[in-house]
Design an enzyme around this catalytic site. Structure first.
Site, PDB file in Angstrom:
ATOM      1  CG  HIS A  18     -10.251   5.400  -3.996  1.00 31.56           C
ATOM      2  ND1 HIS A  18      -9.344   6.420  -3.807  1.00 31.56           N
ATOM      3  CD2 HIS A  18      -9.706   4.314  -3.387  1.00 31.56           C
ATOM      4  CE1 HIS A  18      -8.314   5.964  -3.122  1.00 31.56           C
ATOM      5  NE2 HIS A  18      -8.514   4.706  -2.858  1.00 31.56           N
ATOM      6  CE1 TYR A  68      -2.910   8.093  -1.084  1.00 28.57           C
ATOM      7  CE2 TYR A  68      -5.058   7.934  -2.130  1.00 28.57           C
ATOM      8  CZ  TYR A  68      -4.020   7.352  -1.444  1.00 28.57           C
ATOM      9  OH  TYR A  68      -4.091   6.028  -1.092  1.00 28.57           O
ATOM     10  CG  HIS A 117      -2.396   0.031   0.794  1.00 23.16           C
ATOM     11  ND1 HIS A 117      -2.984  -0.955   0.026  1.00 23.16           N
ATOM     12  CD2 HIS A 117      -3.381   0.942   1.024  1.00 23.16           C
ATOM     13  CE1 HIS A 117      -4.253  -0.646  -0.179  1.00 23.16           C
ATOM     14  NE2 HIS A 117      -4.516   0.499   0.404  1.00 23.16           N
TER      15      HIS A 117
END
Length: 305
Positions: free
Chosen positions: A277, A286, A251
């Site tokens: 997503h 992010y 990840h």
């Protein structure tokens, strides 16, 4: 009705109707089994708000994180909402169940220079033609190029690659397919692995029984489909030193890919599509990472910061 009998029906509904991933279904079942243990055989129809609050309070006293408590509360709300729809209950005891807000720590990311240096070093190692080195290089290049989850990477078959268009078809959460692009370094690493690495791994046998998974893109040392655990170990070994921590996994490359895309000017919806997503809000974290990096760079570089 016995609570666990209802839980069995609910998890079957999650798997068969809502098509949630096996890992998600197991997580719901684990949380609800904890509730069943905490209520010690109380029938489903007799469970009330105080039972639920007591359950969460006990989990908090045992040291569960806020995010874990919030997840358990969400599992309970989903279950009791379903039970009400199925007319297993006259009312939903979870309607006024309040859980702590989840804290959302910013994900750790590696620098572009650090990732680039690690991948370049791995590419030099793979030049000798060692099958495992070729595979490891292709795995890390593809993880960083696409930002896919480790389960998505390990689930890839050879036919999922469109090498002419440099894209991969991945099966994400909720059995949703998406097509992700990858760049020239990943394409070159994949070509080298498929030409010189995978045939060697596919030919390996244990005793007289061939163990090769003929469809899998990435194979382990014994010719079987690469496991997520093996990919975790690979990322820890190669990328861990880049960020100065052994507690890293695949990840980290997903987080890094998303952050570096936004740093480079990609729009948020494109990154959302790439990562798979369901909600744009998930991707927005992010932007905070990117903003923090910008602020840190400003403070270091600007004479009047």
């Amino acid at each position: 009705m016995e609570l666990m009998a209802a839980v069995d029906r609910y998890t079957a509904y999650l798997a068969d109707v809502r098509r949630l991933s096996p890992a998600t279904v197991r997580a719901y079942r684990s949380d609800l089994a904890g509730l069943a243990a905490a209520t010690a055989g109380v029938p489903l129809e007799d469970i009330d708000l105080e039972h639920l609050r007591s359950w969460l309070w006990e989990r908090a006293k045992h040291g569960d994180a806020r995010s874990s408590i919030a997840r358990r509360a969400a599992a309970a709300r989903g279950f009791f909402g379903w039970a009400l729809e199925q007319e297993l209950l006259a009312s939903d005891p979870s309607l006024r169940l309040v859980a702590p807000k989840r804290s959302r720590p910013l994900p750790k990311v590696a620098t572009t220079e650090g990732v680039g240096a690690a991948l370049d070093a791995l590419a030099r190692t793979a030049q000798d033609g060692d099958a495992v080195a070729l595979r490891d290089h292709a795995i890390l290049e593809l993880l960083y190029a696409t930002g896919v989850r480790v389960s998505e990477l390990c689930g890839l078959d050879i036919d999922d690659l469109d090498r002419g268009r440099a894209t991969a078809r991945v099966l994400g959460k909720g059995s949703k397919e998406r097509v992700v692009p990858y760049g020239m370094p990943a394409a070159q690493a994949l070509d080298a692995y498929l030409a010189r690495g995978r045939p060697t791994l596919a030919a390996r046998v244990e005793g007289d029984v061939r163990r090769t998974d003929g469809r899998a893109l990435f194979l382990g040392a014994r010719g079987r489909r690469m496991s997520p655990r093996a990919v975790y170990d690979l990322v820890t070994r190669v990328i861990g030193p880049v960020v100065g921590s052994a507690a890293v996994g695949p990840h980290l490359l997903r987080h890094s890919a998303a952050t570096h895309l936004l740093d480079g000017g990609a729009d948020l919806r494109s990154v959302q599509e790439l990562l798979g997503h369901a909600s744009l809000g998930t991707t927005q974290i992010y932007t905070h990472v990117s903003s923090e990096r910008l602020a840190a760079a400003y403070k270091l570089a600007h004479p009047r910061a």
